[in-house]
Structures are given as C-alpha cells and as structure tokens.
Design a protein around this motif. Structure first.
Motif, short mmCIF file in Angstrom:
data_model
loop_
_atom_site.label_atom_id
_atom_site.label_comp_id
_atom_site.label_asym_id
_atom_site.label_seq_id
_atom_site.Cartn_x
_atom_site.Cartn_y
_atom_site.Cartn_z
N ASP A 217 2.97 -23.62 -8.47
CA ASP A 217 2.94 -25.07 -8.38
C ASP A 217 3.16 -25.50 -6.95
O ASP A 217 2.37 -26.22 -6.36
N ASN A 218 4.26 -25.01 -6.43
CA ASN A 218 4.55 -25.33 -5.04
C ASN A 218 3.81 -24.38 -4.14
O ASN A 218 3.06 -23.54 -4.58
N HIS A 219 4.06 -24.51 -2.90
CA HIS A 219 3.47 -23.61 -1.93
C HIS A 219 4.31 -22.36 -1.94
O HIS A 219 5.52 -22.41 -2.05
N ILE A 220 3.63 -21.24 -1.84
CA ILE A 220 4.29 -19.96 -2.06
C ILE A 220 4.31 -19.16 -0.76
O ILE A 220 3.41 -19.27 0.05
N SER A 221 5.37 -18.39 -0.59
CA SER A 221 5.48 -17.59 0.63
C SER A 221 5.07 -16.16 0.34
O SER A 221 4.98 -15.73 -0.81
N ARG B 289 9.56 -19.24 7.82
CA ARG B 289 8.53 -18.47 7.15
C ARG B 289 7.43 -19.44 6.77
O ARG B 289 7.63 -20.65 6.74
N VAL B 290 6.27 -18.91 6.48
CA VAL B 290 5.11 -19.75 6.27
C VAL B 290 4.77 -19.79 4.79
O VAL B 290 5.04 -18.83 4.08
N ARG B 291 4.22 -20.90 4.33
CA ARG B 291 3.84 -21.01 2.92
C ARG B 291 2.35 -21.24 2.78
O ARG B 291 1.72 -21.78 3.69
N TYR B 292 1.83 -20.84 1.65
CA TYR B 292 0.39 -20.86 1.42
C TYR B 292 0.05 -21.63 0.15
O TYR B 292 0.84 -21.66 -0.79
N HIS B 293 -1.12 -22.24 0.16
CA HIS B 293 -1.62 -22.74 -1.11
C HIS B 293 -3.13 -22.81 -1.08
O HIS B 293 -3.74 -22.81 -0.03
N PRO B 294 -3.76 -22.80 -2.28
CA PRO B 294 -5.22 -22.72 -2.35
C PRO B 294 -5.86 -23.92 -1.69
O PRO B 294 -5.45 -25.06 -1.93
N ALA B 295 -6.87 -23.67 -0.89
CA ALA B 295 -7.54 -24.76 -0.20
C ALA B 295 -8.24 -25.70 -1.18
O ALA B 295 -8.32 -26.90 -0.95
N ILE C 105 10.02 -30.60 -2.52
CA ILE C 105 8.81 -30.79 -1.73
C ILE C 105 7.96 -31.85 -2.41
O ILE C 105 7.57 -31.68 -3.57
N ILE C 106 7.74 -32.95 -1.73
CA ILE C 106 6.96 -34.03 -2.30
C ILE C 106 5.60 -34.03 -1.62
O ILE C 106 5.52 -34.00 -0.39
N ASP C 107 4.55 -34.04 -2.39
CA ASP C 107 3.22 -34.08 -1.79
C ASP C 107 2.79 -35.52 -1.55
O ASP C 107 3.04 -36.41 -2.35
N LEU C 108 2.15 -35.70 -0.45
CA LEU C 108 1.76 -37.02 0.00
C LEU C 108 0.24 -37.10 -0.04
O LEU C 108 -0.43 -36.13 0.26
N ASP C 109 -0.29 -38.24 -0.41
CA ASP C 109 -1.75 -38.32 -0.47
C ASP C 109 -2.37 -38.43 0.91
O ASP C 109 -1.80 -38.99 1.84
N GLU C 110 -3.55 -37.89 1.00
CA GLU C 110 -4.30 -37.84 2.25
C GLU C 110 -4.44 -39.20 2.95
O GLU C 110 -4.19 -39.31 4.14
N PRO C 111 -4.88 -40.26 2.22
CA PRO C 111 -5.20 -41.52 2.91
C PRO C 111 -4.01 -42.15 3.61
O PRO C 111 -4.19 -42.92 4.55
N LEU C 112 -2.81 -41.78 3.15
CA LEU C 112 -1.64 -42.45 3.69
C LEU C 112 -1.54 -42.32 5.20
O LEU C 112 -1.04 -43.20 5.89
#
Lengths: 139, 139
Positions: free
Chosen positions: B33-37, B79-85, B101-108
DNA sequence: TTTACTGCAAATCTTTTGCATCAAC
DNA sequence: GTTGATGCAAAAGATTTGCAGTAAA
C-alpha cells in the motif's frame, strides 16, 4: 532587533565546552556559502589540524542540531548538509543537470503551506525542503 | 484508455528474464500500500524463499527504475522507497510525529511549479517530492 | 579535580560490486 | 548452449558507538 549571538557563545552559555575542535567546526559551518556536509567540514579542518576525527565532527553537528543552532537539509545526495540556523531558512532548488543549488525565499511557499493546512490538516515543516529539477541551462 | 500492462509483461517484452526472484519482487512492490523499501521487500520474500539475496532486490529495483516501471522517493529516512510508476505520481506528506504518509494529488502543486518556472527559470521535478511536518493529531 | 569531550577503532546500516555458478530463454 | 541473472562474500560510503585517555571549566 536583537543582534544574534554567535554559536560559540550560545554553546558556552549552555555549559558546553569550547574546545578548539568545536571552534573550528563552528567556523567551517559559518564561513561556508553553501550548505556544507560533515566530510567537507572534516576535510577543511584536517588540513590545518591533522588529528581531528570525523566522529567529533558528527558529534558536534548532532549537538548543534539539538540546540537548534544548525539546520539539516537532505538534498537526496546520500549525505546530509548543514547550515547555520541564524542565516535563516532556505528552500532549495537543486539542479540535477549541473548540481547548482538555488536558494528560494521563505515567503514563496507560504501559500503552499496554507493550502496544506487548510485541505490536509497538515502542518508542513518547510525549513528543510529541497526541490529537484533542472535549471534553465540544463532543461 | 490503454489498460496498463503489468510490470512482468513489460520486462519480458523487453527481453529481460522472468525469474522467480523477480516475480516475487514485483508482487511485493505491487501489493504494498505504502511505498516500500528494499529491505522490506527482501524481508517479505525471505520469509518464503530463504535463499534470495538482498543484492538481487537492489539489482532488480535498479532495473525497474531504469525502465521507468518504479519510482523512487527519498523521504529523508536514510533509505529510499519505491512504488509502481503505473499507480501514478504522488507527492508525500510525511508526519514526523506518527510516521503517517499522506499522498497528495498532483494538481495541488501545479501553481508552485508555475511559479518556480516563471520566477526562477527552474523546471521542478515534483514527482518525488516529500514534505515533512506534522499531521493534525501530532501537531 | 571533575567529567565533558576527544581520538581511535570497530561496528552499523544501506547500497554496490566482483566473480563463479546457475537457469531462463 | 548462451548469456543474463543469481548468491555469496566482500567492499564502499555515511554515520554511530564503546572505551580509555585528555583537557576545559
């Protein structure tokens, strides 16, 4: 407006010892135009005083951070950079083409801050923000 | 709208081999769900297949990055985290109180982007932006 | 004199790499 | 059968830590 006292005075006021190593670290941080990394501080000091140790640099940086005298910025280089808190907070634009670091003024992000507060109930700490991208030359 | 083909198909289309290790890495990334290391991916796989090696995880992540299949985010954790493009680009609000970790929408951030372009001639790459701060509960 | 600070060496943690073996195609 | 992918071990780079000696106050 109160004249900001220098970092050395603040250290000794708080009961910390003013060792030559600490003084050299403080002046390296203070004289650096850009943000400086631990090993840059170390390299600068070793040149004149060959038996300082990099762990002392890290321990001093840790202390200065804790006292709020320096500010830490992670530009995603795999290492952290420091600069004196009294010089104010910057936002950073880091060009991934040429490596240039452009400082951004504080007010510019005020509206972003307000939006995040209003729409996400999130109080951002923008003091250490770094934005990656490309400058005019490199884009 | 074209249905996004999954990462495994894209790998084999491009002539890369589909090893069981790669498939497990892909599904770990995809199911997170979240970004994974890297070491979270590794831990998840070792549980079932004890002789995978973390260097394989790193090499696969490197490959997926190069092919644009995963996106890397540096939240300043060391450390770095990854998620599917394919899941799109997020901006991240990271609460330093509770770690949320709260995801923010692109247009903002579109207006920020425009301002940086206009006033600093700087083309920001906001895909990996992370903003630290505190959420409502923690502030 | 006291004990905070330092140097040294070694440990940690994340990520990378060389190399011989192995398996996907 | 080829050659790309893997496991292993070791290296690399940044940062941290244990410990005994040293020096700032």
């Amino acid at each position: 407006m109160e004249q900001p006292r220098d970092m050395a005075s603040k250290l000794s006021e708080q009961g910390y010892r003013l060792t030559p190593q600490r003084l050299m670290i403080l002046s390296a941080i203070d004289n650096s135009d850009n943000h400086i990394s631990a090993d840059e501080i170390y390299a600068q000091i070793v040149a004149k005083y060959p038996n300082v140790n990099i762990s002392t640099v890290y321990r001093t940086l840790e202390l200065l951070k804790r006292l709020g005298l320096v500010t830490e910025t992670d530009l995603g280089e795999g290492r952290v950079r420091y600069h004196p808190a009294v010089k104010g907070h910057h936002h950073h634009l880091l060009c991934q083409g040429c490596g240039a670091i452009i400082d951004l003024d504080e007010p510019l992000l005020a509206s972003l801050k307000n939006t995040l507060l209003r729409e996400y109930n999130f109080l951002p700490d923008l003091r250490h923000l770094a934005i990656l991208g490309r400058c005019l030359k490199c884009s």
